[in-house]
Motif scaffolding. Structure first.
Motif, short mmCIF file in Angstrom:
data_model
loop_
_atom_site.label_atom_id
_atom_site.label_comp_id
_atom_site.label_asym_id
_atom_site.label_seq_id
_atom_site.Cartn_x
_atom_site.Cartn_y
_atom_site.Cartn_z
N GLY A 67 0.82 -1.22 0.00
CA GLY A 67 0.00 0.00 0.00
C GLY A 67 0.85 1.25 0.00
O GLY A 67 0.69 2.14 -0.85
N LYS A 111 3.70 3.68 -0.89
CA LYS A 111 4.45 3.77 -2.15
C LYS A 111 5.71 4.61 -1.97
O LYS A 111 5.76 5.48 -1.11
N GLU A 112 6.67 4.38 -2.86
CA GLU A 112 7.81 5.29 -2.91
C GLU A 112 7.56 6.32 -4.01
O GLU A 112 7.49 5.97 -5.19
N GLY A 113 7.43 7.57 -3.61
CA GLY A 113 7.23 8.62 -4.61
C GLY A 113 8.47 9.47 -4.79
O GLY A 113 8.67 10.07 -5.84
N THR A 123 -9.50 10.44 -4.85
CA THR A 123 -8.47 9.65 -5.53
C THR A 123 -8.69 9.70 -7.03
O THR A 123 -9.82 9.66 -7.50
N GLN A 124 -7.58 9.83 -7.74
CA GLN A 124 -7.63 9.68 -9.20
C GLN A 124 -6.69 8.55 -9.59
O GLN A 124 -7.10 7.41 -9.65
N CYS A 125 -5.42 8.86 -9.80
CA CYS A 125 -4.51 7.77 -10.19
C CYS A 125 -4.23 6.84 -9.03
O CYS A 125 -3.88 5.69 -9.22
N GLY A 126 -4.34 7.36 -7.82
CA GLY A 126 -4.21 6.52 -6.65
C GLY A 126 -2.80 6.34 -6.12
O GLY A 126 -2.61 5.72 -5.07
N ALA A 127 -1.80 6.86 -6.80
CA ALA A 127 -0.44 6.63 -6.34
C ALA A 127 -0.15 7.36 -5.03
O ALA A 127 0.62 6.89 -4.19
N THR A 173 -2.56 8.06 -2.97
CA THR A 173 -3.75 7.87 -2.14
C THR A 173 -3.52 7.15 -0.81
O THR A 173 -4.01 7.62 0.22
N PRO A 174 -2.79 6.04 -0.79
CA PRO A 174 -2.60 5.40 0.52
C PRO A 174 -1.95 6.35 1.53
O PRO A 174 -2.34 6.37 2.70
N LEU A 221 1.91 15.12 -1.38
CA LEU A 221 1.75 15.67 -2.72
C LEU A 221 0.77 14.82 -3.52
O LEU A 221 0.79 13.58 -3.44
N CYS A 222 -0.07 15.51 -4.28
CA CYS A 222 -0.95 14.82 -5.22
C CYS A 222 -0.86 15.58 -6.53
O CYS A 222 -0.98 16.79 -6.55
N ARG A 223 -0.63 14.87 -7.61
CA ARG A 223 -0.47 15.53 -8.91
C ARG A 223 -1.76 15.50 -9.71
O ARG A 223 -1.82 16.09 -10.79
N CYS A 224 -2.78 14.78 -9.24
CA CYS A 224 -3.97 14.58 -10.06
C CYS A 224 -5.16 15.43 -9.64
O CYS A 224 -5.86 15.96 -10.48
#
Ligand code: FES
Ligand code: FES
Lengths: 164, 747
Positions: free
Chosen positions: A53, A55-57, A110-114, A116-117, A146-149
């Motif tokens: 769940g 992620k590494e961003g 949520t859009q792309c979800g990356a 989101t968790p 950060l959210c890009r979507c």
């Protein structure tokens, strides 16, 4: 006691050079891992325990995609060496009650979800500690994720809608 | 607002939303994978963007026998990544044209050992003279493409610009520049390659599975029956996963073929930002002839794009940029001349908007420069010139879509409180406080689908299968990357056949199972491919022998009956793209109907500028657009809000720092994108004038929202400070260099 979960999907870490035994409480379950001393909590969760769940961003504490709770507080697991987790409590997105995220879904959080968790871990922490909203805005509190979507409206609206 | 009756699928929740919110969605790096190797790339090092590789040295501290090593000699086919021109190698063979060009691939089971090995390889480059500034003409020893380093030259002409300019009572000139922009999809590029029997299977994050398939077919000299490409849930794309994944898929494939084992390649953020494509930097010049009351008489526009070191998609980015360059206005005389030029920079590529944000920034900032010159209200200047039905664009496309562009503008002015706020700000600023306020406007448009004859050329195919249990399955190659394909296709199909949303299955984008419905780009998925979904549903209904009005129960019953009568057979409705009647484009003259439909918008930004620090804060943002038909309000609003915030970032803070043609601030610590606390709520409103050839009347939406924010914000800053900014990103540092003028002006 060992966690019974799928212990590793990644052979990269099967042969630690200087192995370290680390015991901690993962989503309420006592867990022990034997890992290289330089391993990050994020990698232990993702590649050793199958909890993908988080992620590494960015790997440097900027994006918050790797957010988990450490002793009940949101933390960037990409910046936590595994040995610092010894004896502590780690909570991940996998252990959440799906019902708790319904307002976020309705608001378009949520859009792309990356992201989101990570977003969810911070958002639910805010909702469980509503007193912080007396001194900080939701936008200030979410600034570490950060959210890009979404442009953040869906996230902020979802948290506002779920406020007690 | 015109709205149809609510339909079966209306307001369907994002189908994969709960999986995403609970961390169960599995992206490429989350997939369970046994017995695999990690793969990494050895790249050409700074500081030589251009030169010959004279040596590759493998460090002595590494036991290289443990590593799989691939170089260009391992390619079974031609060493090119198949795209518009076959100029970009999969792996550098002897020469490099930019820093960070891939030279070698390494694979090993241990990721840390692999990282150390990558650093232990030394690629020695004998430097030659590079071209690094796209605005300067190339010297002869710098020519690396054609006779003049021009990758593409295009020209659009309408009327007689020279004469109209000579006769115009007022001529206003301006030069505008926009910087590169990094996509920062939160999920970095990632790919897994594995041999499953004879079939090479690629799984990964991508927008265009069939682009990847074609690239593999070509460079691996492998026929399609032994190739399979499967898109995994994609954590953002914005164009950054249009052409680049073909490279990564090839790299992973080469390693997997050589190793005989599965190989996984996941870029870390640093590599992703340094080595993958970005938005093309641009310089745009305007010379505009007008009447004294602000009517456009002539637009003479010159566009220059930095293409970087390979052609990639630059010709089509240039094309879209030029077609949008004159703005949503009517003018009898227009000349748009554009070039994309070669430089030794890491190649630029597709990014949401695809050239249009650059040219529309210039156009819309220039409109405010004109308004200031004429002493005219910027809203009035736009209202006077907005294109009316029956009038034609620069390419001669007659607009006749029934959309009321003035109403879009009026709505934005009303919602933002334009008139009252302009007065209030003037009074506030007159007090000469260190903080100034301003309101800025942009009116603009975006064409949906491929440009010109592109959709005809694509010949997209799509299937809707009828399943024995009464459900249907939509089979397309168009992917979900956050923009809502799964949900919108579900809605479109459910509505068409009167089924419940959960009776619609969307097939995984797997080239072994879905036909080529074209790439997931160009705001085409809902408008163009969504229409194919409708037509394939109709075809399925025909195959069932049902009338055109059959919906719901009768469809479900017919599906079950058909399967009972034809056990073990499959029932598939299938369609191929058909050009809507009356749309004609001539690629030779660049005249005609550039797009099936344009979406129209008016955005208003409000800013506060601190004259002491030059910090700019966007305090309000209103985005009004006519997109034909809103199929899912939450998703559509989210697209606009996300696009606007990406645009705010591009306008104010996202600055790529270049050295030797490579980005040196390749980390999120110093490439700054907006946080939740940097942006206001984005207030969104839609108008609907259905487009008869789009799904349910929809036009394209995905790219539109990134076109408007930058000019609206700079116009607001100009209004607040009296300064005249013409370059983005307008960071505080950059504003400071022109703010002295602003402050004097404001005194
Ligand atoms: S990956 Fe940990 S903060 Fe970005
Ligand atoms: S939903 Fe894509 S980054 Fe937030």
């Amino acid at each position: 006691m060992r966690n019974e979960r799928d212990m590793t999907t990644n052979s990269a870490f099967r042969t630690p050079h200087s192995a370290l035994e680390v015991s901690f409480t993962l989503n309420g379950t006592p867990t022990t891992v034997s890992v290289p001393d330089s391993e990050r909590l994020l990698d232990t969760l993702r590649y050793r325990l199958g909890l993908t769940g988080a992620k590494e961003g960015c790997a440097e504490g900027e994006c918050g995609a790797c957010t988990v709770w450490l002793d009940g507080l949101p933390a960037n697991s990409c910046l936590v060496p595994i040995y610092q987790v010894r004896g502590r409590r780690v909570n991940t997105v996998e252990a959440l009650d799906p019902a708790a995220v319904a307002p976020l879904l309705d608001a378009g959080a949520t859009q792309c979800g990356a992201c989101t968790p990570g977003v969810v871990m911070t958002a639910l922490w805010i909702l469980q500690h509503p007193d912080v909203l007396a001194t900080h805005t939701v936008r200030e509190l979410m600034a570490g994720n950060l959210c890009r979507c979404t442009g953040y409206d869906g996230i902020v609206d979802g948290i506002e809608a779920a406020r007690p | 607002m015109k709205r149809g009756p609510p339909s079966t699928g209306a307001a369907v929740q994002r189908r994969e939303g709960l999986a995403k919110l609970t961390g169960r969605e599995r992206y490429v790096d989350d997939l369970p994978l046994e017995d695999f190797l990690w793969g990494m790339t050895v790249r050409s090092p700074p500081p030589s963007p251009r030169g010959s590789i004279t040596a590759i040295r493998f460090g002595r501290d590494v036991d290289w026998s443990q590593f799989v090593v691939v170089d260009h000699r391992d390619l079974p086919g031609p060493n090119v990544v198949y795209l518009i021109e076959q100029d970009q190698p999969v792996l550098a063979a002897g020469v490099v044209r930019h820093v960070h060009e891939p030279v070698l691939l390494l694979a090993h089971p241990d990721r840390d050992a692999l990282r150390r090995a990558v650093h232990a390889v030394e690629v020695v480059v004998e430097p030659e003279a590079p071209v690094l500034d796209f605005r300067l003409p190339s010297r002869s020893d710098e020519i690396q493409y054609g006779p003049d380093n021009v990758l593409k030259h295009l020209r659009i002409e309408k009327g007689d610009v020279a004469r109209a300019l000579a006769q115009a009572p007022v001529v206003v000139e301006g030069e505008y520049e926009t910087g590169a922009q990094e996509h920062v999809y939160l999920e970095t590029q990632g790919m897994i390659a594995a041999l499953e029997g004879e079939v090479l299977v690629i799984r990964g994050s991508m927008q265009c599975p069939y682009y990847v398939l074609n690239a593999l077919k070509h460079a691996l000299a492998r026929d399609e029956t032994r190739l399979r490409v499967i898109q995994t849930p994609t954590g953002g794309g914005f164009g950054g996963k249009e052409e680049f994944p073909s490279h990564l898929a090839l790299h992973a494939a080469l390693l997997a073929l050589k190793a005989g084992r599965a190989v996984k390649m996941i870029y870390d953020r640093g590599e992703d930002m340094a080595a993958t494509t970005k938005r093309h930097p641009a310089r745009v010049r305007h010379r505009t002839g007008l009447t004294r009351d602000g009517r456009l008489l002539a637009q003479d526009i010159e566009v220059l794009l930095d293409g970087g070191a390979y052609v990639t998609l630059s010709p089509v980015v240039l094309s879209r940029g030029l077609i949008h360059a004159a703005g949503p206005y009517f003018c009898e005389n227009v000349r748009i001349d554009g070039r994309a030029v070669f430089t030794n920079a890491v190649p630029f590529g597709a990014f949401r908007g695809f050239g249009a944000p650059q040219t529309l920034f210039a156009c819309e900032r220039h409109m405010d420069v004109i308004a200031r010159t004429l002493g005219m209200d910027p809203a009035l200047l736009r209202r006077v010139n907005l294109i009316r039905d029956g009038q034609s664009t620069a390419t001669g496309q007659v607009i006749n879509d029934g959309s009321d562009r003035v109403a879009v503008l009026e709505r934005a002015l009303d919602v933002s409180g334009w008139r009252e706020k302009r007065r209030a700000h003037a009074a506030f600023n007159a007090a000469r406080a260190p903080v100034r306020r301003g309101l800025g406007l942009a009116t603009f448009y975006h064409g949906g689908g491929f440009t010109g004859g592109g959709e005809v050329y694509l010949k997209s195919r799509l299937q809707v299968a009828g399943l024995p249990d009464g459900r249907i399955e939509v089979r397309s190659a168009n992917i979900e990357m956050g923009q809502g394909t799964l949900t919108v296709f579900t809605q479109i199909a459910a509505d068409r056949l009167g089924l419940a949303p959960d009776a619609v299955v969307i097939a995984e984008a797997d080239t072994a199972r879905v036909p080529n419905s074209g790439p997931t780009v160009a705001s085409r998925t809902t408008m163009v491919v969504g229409r194919l979904v409708e037509r394939a549903c109709d075809d399925l209904r025909r195959r069932l022998g049902l009338s055109e009005s059959a919906r719901g129960d009768s469809v479900r019953a017919a599906l079950r009956d058909w399967h009972r009568a034809h056990p073990d057979q499959s029932l598939v409705g299938e369609v191929v793209y058909e050009k809507p009647p009356g749309i004609n484009w001539d690629d030779a003259t660049y005249r005609g109907d550039a797009y099936g439909a344009f979406a129209w918008a008016a955005y208003v930004a409000e800013v506060e500028v601190d004259l002491r620090t030059c910090a700019v804060r966007v305090t309000d943002f209103v985005a009004v657009q006519d997109i034909g038909k809103v199929i899912n309000e939450i998703l559509a609003r989210g697209q606009v809000q996300g696009g606007v915030v990406q645009g705010i970032g591009w306008a104010l803070m996202e600055e790529c720092k270049w050295q030797d043609g490579a980005m040196v601030n390749n980390q999120l610590t110093n490439y700054i994108i907006p946080t939740s606390d940097d942006v206001p709520p984005i207030r969104v409103a839609f108008l609907e004038t259905p487009y008869p050839h789009g799904a349910q009347g929809a036009k394209g939406l995905g790219e539109l929202p990134i076109d408007g924010p930058a000019p609206a914000i700079l116009n607001a800053i100009a209004e607040a400070t009296g300064a005249d900014p013409r370059t983005i990103p307008l960071t505080p540092e950059r504003l400071m260099t022109i703010a002295e003028f602003g402050m004097r002006n404001a005194e």
